[in-house]
Design a protein around this motif. Structure first.
Motif, PDB file in Angstrom:
ATOM      1  N   GLY A  45       0.639  -1.214   0.036  1.00  0.00           N
ATOM      2  CA  GLY A  45      -0.020   0.144   0.050  1.00  0.00           C
ATOM      3  C   GLY A  45       0.913   1.194   0.108  1.00  0.00           C
ATOM      4  N   LYS A  46       1.911   1.275  -0.222  1.00  0.00           N
ATOM      5  CA  LYS A  46       3.124   2.370  -0.120  1.00  0.00           C
ATOM      6  C   LYS A  46       3.517   2.621  -1.468  1.00  0.00           C
ATOM      7  CE  LYS A  46       5.071   0.972   4.134  1.00  0.00           C
ATOM      8  NZ  LYS A  46       6.166   0.360   4.711  1.00  0.00           N
ATOM      9  N   ALA A  47       3.906   3.812  -1.846  1.00  0.00           N
ATOM     10  CA  ALA A  47       4.548   4.239  -3.012  1.00  0.00           C
ATOM     11  C   ALA A  47       5.733   3.427  -3.185  1.00  0.00           C
ATOM     12  CB  ALA A  47       4.781   5.569  -3.325  1.00  0.00           C
ATOM     13  N   PRO A  48       6.036   2.854  -4.558  1.00  0.00           N
ATOM     14  CA  PRO A  48       7.390   2.165  -4.662  1.00  0.00           C
ATOM     15  C   PRO A  48       8.701   2.894  -4.478  1.00  0.00           C
ATOM     16  CG  PRO A  48       6.311   2.384  -6.696  1.00  0.00           C
ATOM     17  CD  PRO A  48       5.256   2.966  -5.563  1.00  0.00           C
ATOM     18  N   SER A  49       9.554   2.239  -3.920  1.00  0.00           N
ATOM     19  CA  SER A  49      10.989   2.816  -3.817  1.00  0.00           C
ATOM     20  C   SER A  49      11.698   2.690  -5.087  1.00  0.00           C
ATOM     21  CB  SER A  49      11.718   2.605  -2.720  1.00  0.00           C
ATOM     22  OG  SER A  49      10.791   2.851  -1.450  1.00  0.00           O
ATOM     23  N   VAL A  50      12.438   3.631  -5.859  1.00  0.00           N
ATOM     24  CA  VAL A  50      12.996   3.294  -6.925  1.00  0.00           C
ATOM     25  C   VAL A  50      14.472   3.794  -6.620  1.00  0.00           C
ATOM     26  CG1 VAL A  50      13.203   3.974  -9.443  1.00  0.00           C
ATOM     27  CG2 VAL A  50      10.983   3.541  -8.372  1.00  0.00           C
TER      28      VAL A  50
END
Length: 135
Positions: A45-50
């Motif tokens: 449910g979090k934004a992806p870490s790139v």
């Protein structure tokens, strides 16, 4: 949770308990591998870490299931009107992996324990068979 990591010049998107086939890697069946070339982590449910290009400390843990070979590929060469024909075969070595964990800190996640379930008797013949084995 999913991760994108790089090995063998290719990128793989994986989640925990996925089984993937990659280019051959050292290790026998049952050995543990650690991949530090993690490009992205997402899910929960979090934004992806790139990463730019890699995420610091992120690690993907995997277990080697088997060392195998891929399907046979036929290499056929022909030059017209000269009688030149060559036929060769090739099988690529590969490693089958099971992803055991994904970590953002580089520490291996704690393995989940599953309870052993005994098969339940489904009929009178199972009870008779169980009685015979106990004797």
């Amino acid at each position: 949770m999913f991760a994108v990591f790089k090995t063998g010049g290719k990128q793989y998107k994986v989640a925990t308990d996925d089984v993937i086939t990659v280019e051959t890697l050292p290790g026998d069946a049952g050995s543990e591998l650690k991949f530090n070339d993690v490009l992205m982590i997402g899910g929960d449910g979090k934004a992806p870490s790139v990463g730019a290009p890699l995420l610091a400390k992120a690690t993907v843990f995997a277990e080697v299931m088997e060392q195998s070979r891929g399907p046979k590929i036929i290499v056929f060469k022909k030059r017209r009107r000269t009688g030149y024909r060559r036929k060769n075969g090739h099988r690529q070595n590969q490693t089958v992996l099971r992803i055991t964990g994904i970590s953002t800190t580089g520490v291996k996640p704690v393995a989940r324990k599953t309870a052993a379930v005994e098969p339940a008797a489904t009929g009178p013949w199972d009870k008779e068979q169980a009685a015979k084995t106990e004797e």
